[in-house]
Motif scaffolding. Structure first.
Motif, PDB file in Angstrom:
ATOM      1  N   ARG A  69     -23.559 -33.018   7.288  1.00  0.00           N
ATOM      2  CA  ARG A  69     -22.768 -33.329   6.089  1.00  0.00           C
ATOM      3  C   ARG A  69     -23.703 -33.981   5.077  1.00  0.00           C
ATOM      4  O   ARG A  69     -24.072 -35.151   5.230  1.00  0.00           O
ATOM      5  N   LEU A  70     -24.067 -33.236   4.077  1.00  0.00           N
ATOM      6  CA  LEU A  70     -25.058 -33.690   3.103  1.00  0.00           C
ATOM      7  C   LEU A  70     -24.392 -34.496   2.001  1.00  0.00           C
ATOM      8  O   LEU A  70     -23.260 -34.204   1.596  1.00  0.00           O
ATOM      9  N   SER A  71     -25.111 -35.506   1.517  1.00  0.00           N
ATOM     10  CA  SER A  71     -24.601 -36.352   0.436  1.00  0.00           C
ATOM     11  C   SER A  71     -25.759 -36.772  -0.461  1.00  0.00           C
ATOM     12  O   SER A  71     -26.916 -36.822  -0.033  1.00  0.00           O
ATOM     13  N   PHE A  72     -25.427 -37.075  -1.711  1.00  0.00           N
ATOM     14  CA  PHE A  72     -26.422 -37.595  -2.649  1.00  0.00           C
ATOM     15  C   PHE A  72     -26.651 -39.071  -2.356  1.00  0.00           C
ATOM     16  O   PHE A  72     -25.693 -39.824  -2.160  1.00  0.00           O
ATOM     17  N   GLU A  73     -27.902 -39.474  -2.368  1.00  0.00           N
ATOM     18  CA  GLU A  73     -28.228 -40.884  -2.137  1.00  0.00           C
ATOM     19  C   GLU A  73     -28.199 -41.684  -3.431  1.00  0.00           C
ATOM     20  O   GLU A  73     -28.398 -42.895  -3.413  1.00  0.00           O
ATOM     21  N   VAL A  74     -27.970 -41.018  -4.537  1.00  0.00           N
ATOM     22  CA  VAL A  74     -27.794 -41.686  -5.832  1.00  0.00           C
ATOM     23  C   VAL A  74     -26.521 -41.157  -6.471  1.00  0.00           C
ATOM     24  O   VAL A  74     -26.051 -40.054  -6.157  1.00  0.00           O
ATOM     25  N   GLY A  75     -25.936 -41.947  -7.337  1.00  0.00           N
ATOM     26  CA  GLY A  75     -24.734 -41.515  -8.029  1.00  0.00           C
ATOM     27  C   GLY A  75     -25.054 -40.802  -9.334  1.00  0.00           C
ATOM     28  O   GLY A  75     -26.156 -40.928  -9.873  1.00  0.00           O
ATOM     29  N   GLY A  76     -24.071 -40.049  -9.824  1.00  0.00           N
ATOM     30  CA  GLY A  76     -24.265 -39.340 -11.079  1.00  0.00           C
ATOM     31  C   GLY A  76     -23.235 -38.245 -11.262  1.00  0.00           C
ATOM     32  O   GLY A  76     -22.307 -38.094 -10.462  1.00  0.00           O
ATOM     33  N   VAL A  77     -23.399 -37.499 -12.312  1.00  0.00           N
ATOM     34  CA  VAL A  77     -22.501 -36.387 -12.627  1.00  0.00           C
ATOM     35  C   VAL A  77     -23.111 -35.098 -12.093  1.00  0.00           C
ATOM     36  O   VAL A  77     -24.293 -34.815 -12.319  1.00  0.00           O
ATOM     37  N   LEU A  78     -22.294 -34.327 -11.373  1.00  0.00           N
ATOM     38  CA  LEU A  78     -22.782 -33.076 -10.793  1.00  0.00           C
ATOM     39  C   LEU A  78     -23.007 -32.053 -11.909  1.00  0.00           C
ATOM     40  O   LEU A  78     -22.070 -31.620 -12.572  1.00  0.00           O
ATOM     41  N   LYS A  79     -24.250 -31.683 -12.092  1.00  0.00           N
ATOM     42  CA  LYS A  79     -24.608 -30.771 -13.182  1.00  0.00           C
ATOM     43  C   LYS A  79     -24.601 -29.322 -12.747  1.00  0.00           C
ATOM     44  O   LYS A  79     -24.207 -28.429 -13.492  1.00  0.00           O
ATOM     45  N   ASP A  99     -26.987 -34.622 -12.852  1.00  0.00           N
ATOM     46  CA  ASP A  99     -27.597 -34.749 -14.176  1.00  0.00           C
ATOM     47  C   ASP A  99     -28.809 -35.686 -14.058  1.00  0.00           C
ATOM     48  O   ASP A  99     -28.675 -36.855 -13.668  1.00  0.00           O
ATOM     49  N   GLN A 100     -30.001 -35.181 -14.403  1.00  0.00           N
ATOM     50  CA  GLN A 100     -31.233 -35.922 -14.159  1.00  0.00           C
ATOM     51  C   GLN A 100     -31.808 -36.592 -15.412  1.00  0.00           C
ATOM     52  O   GLN A 100     -32.899 -37.179 -15.348  1.00  0.00           O
ATOM     53  N   ARG A 101     -31.120 -36.588 -16.523  1.00  0.00           N
ATOM     54  CA  ARG A 101     -31.692 -37.124 -17.750  1.00  0.00           C
ATOM     55  C   ARG A 101     -31.978 -38.618 -17.646  1.00  0.00           C
ATOM     56  O   ARG A 101     -33.069 -39.092 -17.996  1.00  0.00           O
ATOM     57  N   ASP A 102     -31.040 -39.394 -17.154  1.00  0.00           N
ATOM     58  CA  ASP A 102     -31.262 -40.833 -17.006  1.00  0.00           C
ATOM     59  C   ASP A 102     -32.344 -41.111 -15.956  1.00  0.00           C
ATOM     60  O   ASP A 102     -33.173 -42.021 -16.132  1.00  0.00           O
ATOM     61  N   LEU A 103     -32.338 -40.334 -14.891  1.00  0.00           N
ATOM     62  CA  LEU A 103     -33.330 -40.547 -13.832  1.00  0.00           C
ATOM     63  C   LEU A 103     -34.732 -40.214 -14.319  1.00  0.00           C
ATOM     64  O   LEU A 103     -35.704 -40.898 -13.958  1.00  0.00           O
ATOM     65  N   GLN A 104     -34.851 -39.184 -15.129  1.00  0.00           N
ATOM     66  CA  GLN A 104     -36.164 -38.835 -15.667  1.00  0.00           C
ATOM     67  C   GLN A 104     -36.660 -39.902 -16.640  1.00  0.00           C
ATOM     68  O   GLN A 104     -37.867 -40.218 -16.682  1.00  0.00           O
ATOM     69  N   SER A 105     -35.758 -40.496 -17.409  1.00  0.00           N
ATOM     70  CA  SER A 105     -36.142 -41.582 -18.328  1.00  0.00           C
ATOM     71  C   SER A 105     -36.618 -42.798 -17.536  1.00  0.00           C
ATOM     72  O   SER A 105     -37.621 -43.447 -17.893  1.00  0.00           O
ATOM     73  N   GLN A 106     -35.899 -43.108 -16.446  1.00  0.00           N
ATOM     74  CA  GLN A 106     -36.304 -44.228 -15.608  1.00  0.00           C
ATOM     75  C   GLN A 106     -37.657 -43.966 -14.961  1.00  0.00           C
ATOM     76  O   GLN A 106     -38.477 -44.887 -14.823  1.00  0.00           O
ATOM     77  N   LEU A 107     -37.900 -42.717 -14.591  1.00  0.00           N
ATOM     78  CA  LEU A 107     -39.193 -42.375 -13.986  1.00  0.00           C
ATOM     79  C   LEU A 107     -40.323 -42.533 -15.009  1.00  0.00           C
ATOM     80  O   LEU A 107     -41.389 -43.078 -14.680  1.00  0.00           O
ATOM     81  N   ALA A 155     -38.216 -44.750  -8.420  1.00  0.00           N
ATOM     82  CA  ALA A 155     -37.764 -43.821  -9.467  1.00  0.00           C
ATOM     83  C   ALA A 155     -38.012 -42.374  -9.054  1.00  0.00           C
ATOM     84  O   ALA A 155     -37.180 -41.491  -9.309  1.00  0.00           O
ATOM     85  N   LYS A 156     -39.155 -42.128  -8.414  1.00  0.00           N
ATOM     86  CA  LYS A 156     -39.446 -40.770  -7.944  1.00  0.00           C
ATOM     87  C   LYS A 156     -38.457 -40.338  -6.872  1.00  0.00           C
ATOM     88  O   LYS A 156     -37.971 -39.206  -6.866  1.00  0.00           O
ATOM     89  N   LYS A 157     -38.173 -41.252  -5.947  1.00  0.00           N
ATOM     90  CA  LYS A 157     -37.233 -40.917  -4.873  1.00  0.00           C
ATOM     91  C   LYS A 157     -35.826 -40.688  -5.419  1.00  0.00           C
ATOM     92  O   LYS A 157     -35.096 -39.799  -4.949  1.00  0.00           O
ATOM     93  N   ALA A 158     -35.415 -41.484  -6.406  1.00  0.00           N
ATOM     94  CA  ALA A 158     -34.093 -41.303  -7.006  1.00  0.00           C
ATOM     95  C   ALA A 158     -33.967 -39.930  -7.639  1.00  0.00           C
ATOM     96  O   ALA A 158     -32.923 -39.270  -7.547  1.00  0.00           O
ATOM     97  N   LEU A 159     -35.046 -39.476  -8.278  1.00  0.00           N
ATOM     98  CA  LEU A 159     -35.021 -38.144  -8.885  1.00  0.00           C
ATOM     99  C   LEU A 159     -34.944 -37.063  -7.814  1.00  0.00           C
ATOM    100  O   LEU A 159     -34.223 -36.073  -7.971  1.00  0.00           O
ATOM    101  N   GLN A 160     -35.651 -37.252  -6.725  1.00  0.00           N
ATOM    102  CA  GLN A 160     -35.589 -36.285  -5.626  1.00  0.00           C
ATOM    103  C   GLN A 160     -34.224 -36.287  -4.953  1.00  0.00           C
ATOM    104  O   GLN A 160     -33.696 -35.233  -4.573  1.00  0.00           O
ATOM    105  N   ASP A 161     -33.626 -37.476  -4.822  1.00  0.00           N
ATOM    106  CA  ASP A 161     -32.322 -37.581  -4.163  1.00  0.00           C
ATOM    107  C   ASP A 161     -31.189 -37.027  -5.007  1.00  0.00           C
ATOM    108  O   ASP A 161     -30.055 -36.907  -4.526  1.00  0.00           O
ATOM    109  N   SER A 162     -31.447 -36.707  -6.257  1.00  0.00           N
ATOM    110  CA  SER A 162     -30.412 -36.117  -7.103  1.00  0.00           C
ATOM    111  C   SER A 162     -30.273 -34.621  -6.873  1.00  0.00           C
ATOM    112  O   SER A 162     -29.466 -33.964  -7.533  1.00  0.00           O
ATOM    113  N   VAL A 163     -31.038 -34.094  -5.937  1.00  0.00           N
ATOM    114  CA  VAL A 163     -30.999 -32.663  -5.605  1.00  0.00           C
ATOM    115  C   VAL A 163     -30.698 -32.522  -4.120  1.00  0.00           C
ATOM    116  O   VAL A 163     -31.353 -33.160  -3.276  1.00  0.00           O
TER     117      VAL A 163
END
Length: 296
Positions: A69-79, A99-107, A155-163
Motif C-alpha cells: 500500500r503505497l503512500s506519499f511521505e509528503v503532503g500536497g495536491v495530486l497533480k 504538485d512539485q512547484r513549492d518543493l522545487q522552490s524549497q530545493l 529538500a531533495k528527499k521531499a521532492l523525490q517523495d512527491s512521486v
C-alpha cells in the motif's frame, strides 16, 4: 347329448375361425408405434480405501505475500495520476505525482544556502592554515555548512517523495486518491499486487495446536480449495503459526503458502478451505472403506 356336443363343437370352431381371420387382417406394428423403452442410467462408483477421515478442514482467507500500500511521505495536491485499477505496471514506473512547484522552490533555496555555507567554510579552512582566524570560528562555519547540507538533503528527499514509483512488477489493485485532491502525508494512495506466493490464514483451536507438536507429518501434506474453484486442489505448505491465542476467539492463527495455478486468477480476500491431516491420527491407521450415502 350328441346334439349338445355337436353344437358346442360347432361354436368352438366358429370362434377359432374368427380369431384367425382377425389375426390375419391385422398389420404388424411399425417401429414408430412401439413405445420406447425407458433406459435408467446407473451411477457406478469404485469403492476403495480412503483416508479422508484423517483430514481436517478450516475456512481460510487468502492474502498475498507481495501486496504493498503505497503512500506519499509528503503532503500536497495530486497533480498527475498515471494508472488505473487492474493496470499492469513494471518496476520503476511512475504511478502518481504531487504538485512539485513549492518543493522545487524549497530545493533551490536549500541549495543556495548550502552553496553559501560551504563557500564560507572552505574560506575559513584556508584562513585557518594562515592562522588568520580562530579554530572556534572554523568550527562554527563547519557546523553551519553541515546544517545546510542536511536541509538540502531533506529538500531533495521531499521532492523525490512527491512521486510514487512501482516497487516491483505487478497490477494496480486499488486507487484511493483522485486528481487535484489534497493528499496528506502517510495516507494510503495506491495499492499494488505483485507476482508471488499467496497465503491462506486459518484459526485453530487449542485442541488441535496441542496435538500438532507430536505430529511428524511433512509440512506439505495439505491442500487448499478455493470457493471459486471447488474442483481444484492446490498444494499448500505450512509456513508459520502464532503461539499467542486471540483474546476474543481463543484460537491460534496458522498460515499456509501456495503457488497460483496458471489457469486460475487468485486475489487477496478470496475465501477458501484449508485441508490438512489430523495430527492426532497416525498414518499407519487402517484405511477405511468409504461408501456414498446415496448407495445406502
Amino acid at each position: 347329448m350328441r346334439t349338445i356336443s355337436s353344437c358346442f363343437t360347432g361354436f368352438f370352431l366358429v370362434l377359432v375361425s374368427v380369431f384367425l381371420l382377425t389375426a390375419c387382417d391385422s398389420e404388424p406394428l411399425s417401429s414408430e408405434d412401439k413405445t420406447d423403452i425407458l433406459v435408467r442410467p446407473a451411477k457406478l462408483i469404485d469403492v476403495g480405501h480412503t483416508n479422508s477421515d484423517h483430514f481436517l478442514n478450516y475456512p481460510a482467507v487468502i492474502k498475498s505475500q507481495k501486496l504493498s500500500r503505497l503512500s506519499f511521505e509528503v503532503g500536497g495536491v495530486l497533480k498527475a495520476l498515471l494508472v488505473v485499477e487492474a493496470q499492469p505496471v513494471k518496476q520503476g514506473d511512475v504511478l502518481a505525482k504531487l504538485d512539485q512547484r513549492d518543493l522545487q522552490s524549497q530545493l533551490k533555496s536549500a541549495q543556495a544556502q548550502f552553496d553559501n555555507a560551504n563557500a564560507e567554510y572552505q574560506r575559513a579552512v584556508r584562513l585557518m592554515k594562515e592562522d588568520a582566524i580562530s579554530r572556534s570560528t572554523l568550527e562554527a562555519r563547519k557546523s553551519k555548512r553541515d546544517v545546510s547540507k542536511a536541509q538540502l538533503d531533506t529538500a531533495k528527499k521531499a521532492l523525490q517523495d512527491s512521486v510514487l514509483i512501482a516497487p516491483y512488477d505487478g497490477n494496480i489493485t486499488k486507487i484511493e486518491v483522485k486528481k487535484q485532491q489534497a493528499v496528506q502525508a502517510g495516507s494510503e494512495a495506491i495499492t499494488i499486487l505483485g507476482k508471488g506466493k499467496f497465503e491462506a490464514t486459518i484459526n485453530l483451536p487449542s485442541s488441535i495446536i496441542a496435538k500438532a507438536g507430536k505430529s511428524k507429518l511433512p509440512a506439505t501434506d495439505s491442500y487448499i480449495i478455493l470457493d471459486s474453484a471447488p474442483d481444484l486442489r492446490i498444494p499448500a505448505t505450512f509456513k508459520e503459526a502464532s503461539l499467542e491465542a486471540d483474546t476474543a476467539s481463543q484460537t491460534y492463527e496458522v498460515v499456509f503458502t501456495f503457488d497460483t495455478p496458471e489457469n486460475l486468477i487468485v486475489l487477496p480476500g478470496m475465501n477458501a478451505v484449508v485441508w490438512f491431516k489430523d495430527p492426532s491420527r497416525s498414518t499407519s491407521d487402517t484405511n477405511k472403506i468409504s461408501i456414498p450415502l446415496t448407495a445406502i
